[in-house]
Design an enzyme around this catalytic site. Structure first.
Site, mmCIF file in Angstrom:
data_model
loop_
_atom_site.group_PDB
_atom_site.id
_atom_site.type_symbol
_atom_site.label_atom_id
_atom_site.label_comp_id
_atom_site.label_asym_id
_atom_site.label_seq_id
_atom_site.Cartn_x
_atom_site.Cartn_y
_atom_site.Cartn_z
ATOM 1 N N HIS A 290 0.856 -1.201 0.000
ATOM 2 C CA HIS A 290 0.000 0.000 0.000
ATOM 3 C C HIS A 290 0.887 1.245 0.000
ATOM 4 O O HIS A 290 2.111 1.161 0.061
ATOM 5 C CB HIS A 290 -0.968 0.008 1.202
ATOM 6 N N CYS B 61 5.670 6.511 4.579
ATOM 7 C CA CYS B 61 4.507 5.765 4.053
ATOM 8 C C CYS B 61 4.010 6.328 2.724
ATOM 9 O O CYS B 61 3.176 5.701 2.060
ATOM 10 C CB CYS B 61 3.356 5.778 5.058
ATOM 11 N N HIS C 286 5.101 0.337 -0.477
ATOM 12 C CA HIS C 286 5.818 -0.528 0.463
ATOM 13 C C HIS C 286 4.772 -1.550 0.919
ATOM 14 O O HIS C 286 3.662 -1.561 0.383
ATOM 15 C CB HIS C 286 6.405 0.279 1.634
ATOM 16 N N HIS D 215 3.368 -4.819 4.064
ATOM 17 C CA HIS D 215 3.356 -5.368 5.425
ATOM 18 C C HIS D 215 2.835 -6.798 5.430
ATOM 19 O O HIS D 215 2.079 -7.203 4.550
ATOM 20 C CB HIS D 215 2.442 -4.535 6.343
ATOM 21 N N ASP E 45 -4.840 -10.697 0.284
ATOM 22 C CA ASP E 45 -3.539 -11.373 0.384
ATOM 23 C C ASP E 45 -2.769 -11.296 -0.932
ATOM 24 O O ASP E 45 -3.290 -11.667 -1.991
ATOM 25 C CB ASP E 45 -3.733 -12.835 0.776
ATOM 26 N N HIS E 46 -1.520 -10.835 -0.838
ATOM 27 C CA HIS E 46 -0.661 -10.665 -2.008
ATOM 28 C C HIS E 46 -1.289 -9.704 -3.019
ATOM 29 O O HIS E 46 -1.182 -9.901 -4.235
ATOM 30 C CB HIS E 46 -0.290 -12.020 -2.632
ATOM 31 N N GLU F 168 -0.517 -4.160 11.956
ATOM 32 C CA GLU F 168 0.216 -3.799 10.741
ATOM 33 C C GLU F 168 1.711 -4.080 10.894
ATOM 34 O O GLU F 168 2.371 -4.555 9.973
ATOM 35 C CB GLU F 168 -0.001 -2.318 10.440
#
Lengths: 140, 140, 140, 140, 140, 140
Positions: A14, A33, A39, A41, A79-80, A126
C-alpha cells in the site's frame, strides 16, 4: 456469553498518498509511508465473534466456519494484493489501517450474522508496534 | 569466540516476475507472489558478527555501532521501499529472499570488516513461516 | 470510533521495598522482588488512543506523533533508568507495575488530549507472564 | 481500578466427540478434532483480576498469590491430562475451549473472591490462531 | 549456498511409557509425561533445505513446493493424531521428541532429494521452553 | 547425534561501567547502559546439549534434569539479582552479555558432563533485538 477469536494473516502492498496534494505535502503528512513506489506489510487480522454456547457442539460457532468466512470475504481480497489498486472495498479511500479495519468489518458483518452469530471486535496488526481495533458502531 | 546478533526490521513491497515470461508462466512459477501490482512484507533481519571479547569493554563489538551500520547500509535502502524499483543493489535481479540476503551480505561485509569484526551469518525472515539464512561463501 | 495502539519498549531496574519495614517483612511480602541490590525488566508499553477517523488522512491520530509523545513523556524518563531512584513521577511510591501504569497515564493524558484525541487504555507488560492494564478513572 | 493478569501454560489431550452420534456425524461436525485416539495442545491461560491498588504494597493482588491460585485450582487439574477423561469439572461436557473456559472460571471465582479481589476476565489460547474469552455473566 | 526454512505446525497427543515397566517406574523416569490417558502439544516444525540459487527463479527451492512436501509426508500423518497409536513411522518407538525428529527426517529426506535439494536441518519445538534439532548423520 | 534445548528466563539489573574511567568516558563508550543507578532486563537463556538417543527412554537427556541443572547452577544465582554486585562468577568483570554467556558456560559445563552429555551451545537474549551465542572453545 463467550467470545471466540480467529487469527488470519495476509501480505499486502500500500501507500498513503492524496493525489490532490503535492509530493512534498504527502511526505510531510505521511512520512515514508508516502513512498510513490509502494511498500508493504505482513498484516495479522483477529476476528472476534460472541454468542451463547451450543449445548450439542460446545461451540459458539464452529471456528473452521469462521476461518472460511474470513478467508472468503477478506483474505482472498487482500492477500498478495495492492490495497490501493486491487481491493474493491478500498477504492477511493486512503489505505490507512483505520479505513482498512472499517472496510473489513463491512465485509464480515453480514456473513457472520447469517450464521446467527454476532461480530464483536476486529484487531488489525500492521507491524509489531502498530495496530488498530474496531467494535463497529459501538463505543467501549 | 563469541557471536553477537542485532535484529532490525523493515517493511517493503516486491513482486516475483520475469519480464521475458508471459503472465501465465509467471503465475505458474511464482503463484500469488507474481501479482502485477505488488504485495509486501514486514521483514526481520538478524545480523551476526563473531570475534574475541575486548577485555576493556566486555564487547565483541559495540552493538549500537552494529545497529548503526545495519541501519545505514541496509535498512535506509529497504525500509518503506519497493525492492524491485527503489533498491540500487537489487537492480536486474529477481526480488526473492535468497537474492535479497546475498545483496544484504554484500552491503554489510565491508563496513563490519572495517570495525575489525567478522560478519558470520545473516537471517532474513519474510513471514512467520518463511525465512532464509546465509553464511557468505562458507558452507556449514 | 476506531482505537489505535502504539507499542514502545523500555529497560529499567527497580525493587519492591518499604523502608519502614524490616528486610524480613519485605522479603515475606515482596519475595525476590525485594532484593536490596535491585533487579530489572524489559517492559513493553501499549498506548491506545480512540477517536473518529479524519477523512483527509485516514488517521485517528498520526501514529508517528503518538510514538513521539510516548517517547518524550514516558520512555525517555524510564529507559535504562532505576524506577525507584531516577524517575520524577515515581518518587515516594512503591515501584510496582500498578503504580507505574497510573504514573504513565498521568504523563500521557494531557499531551494526547492537546492533540484532540482521547487516551483510552494502557497495557504495561513486565514479564512474559505478568502484565497490568489501566483505563484511567473508567471501570470496564 | 487497575487490572492485573497472570499467564500460565498447560499441555493436555482432548477430542470433540458425541457418543450418541455416529463417527461420520462426528467427523462432519468436528472435523479432525474428532480423531478417536485424541490429539492435544499447548494451552495458554490468561487470568485477569481487577481491584484498587493497596497503598502499602502497591499491589491490586500479589501476583505470586494469583499464580498459586491458578496453579492449584486449574493447572494441576489440567496439565499433562486428558480433558475428557481426567478432569473432574469437565465430566459430561464437550471438551471445547468454550466449555473449558467456563469451567476454569468456576474453579477460580471463589478463591479469588476470598482474597478480596474480583475475577474480571479469562483468555484461553488453544493454538496460535484460535482463542476464547470469558467475562463470567457480564456481557461487554 | 543459501539455506531456506519453512515452518509448519501440528497438534498431537502422546505419552512416554514403556509397557514392560511398572507405572511407578514410568512415573519416576517420565514424570507427568507418563499420564496413562495421554496429553498433547502444539508442535512447530522448521525444515531447512540448502542449495545454490537458481538464476531464473531466484529460488533455492520454491518454498510452496517445500511446504507441500512437508504437508504431505509429515503434517498429514501427525496433525490431530496420537503419535503412539496413529503414526506409521513411530510404531514400536518411544514417542519422545528425539525419536520423532529422526522419524520426520526419514520421511523428508527422499522427496526433498528428488527435487535436487539437500535437507540440511530440522527443528521440532514441543513447548515454548523445549525443542530438539537434527542434522541427519552430520555432527556440527 | 540429536540436540536438545531448554529455555529458562531470569530478570536482573546491571550496568556497564569501568571505575577507572570518568563518567564522561563511560557514557561515551557505553551510552545509556552506563546509567549509575542501574537498569535491567528480562533475559532468556537457551542451553543446548547434544548426544546419542538412549533406546530405553528415547532421550538424549531427561529435559527435566537439564532444567534442574540450569536452575541450580545459573538461574538461582542470577534471577532477581544485580549482575555486577550479587553474582559470584561475575566479580571483577564487565557485566556485558558476552562476559555473562562465558560465565554461564563455565557454570554449566561440569554438571552437564557429569550426566554423560555434552554442552554444545548457549544463547543469551538480552532484549528483543540483541542476543549473544557461545560454543565454548569451538569456532563454528
Amino acid at each position: 456469553m463467550v467470545y471466540i477469536t480467529r487469527k488470519e494473516n495476509f501480505c499486502a502492498a500500500h501507500k498513503l498518498h492524496r493525489k490532490e496534494w503535492s509530493q512534498e505535502k504527502n511526505l510531510e503528512v505521511f512520512g515514508k509511508c508516502a513512498n510513490p513506489n509502494w511498500h508493504g506489510h505482513n498484516y495479522s487480522l483477529f476476528v472476534t465473534v460472541k454468542g451463547e454456547v451450543n449445548p450439542q457442539t460446545g461451540f459458539v460457532m464452529n471456528i473452521s466456519e469462521l476461518s472460511e468466512i474470513v478467508q472468503k470475504f477478506v483474505i482472498e481480497k487482500l492477500d498478495h494484493k495492492n490495497i490501493n489498486m486491487d481491493v474493491d472495498f478500498m477504492q477511493n479511500k486512503m489505505a490507512s489501517t483505520e479505513n482498512l479495519i472499517i472496510g473489513i468489518w463491512e465485509q464480515l458483518e453480514k456473513p457472520i450474522t447469517e450464521k446467527n452469530c454476532k461480530l464483536h471486535y476486529i484487531k488489525l496488526q500492521e507491524t509489531e508496534k502498530n495496530f488498530v481495533e474496531y467494535y463497529g458502531n459501538v463505543e467501549l
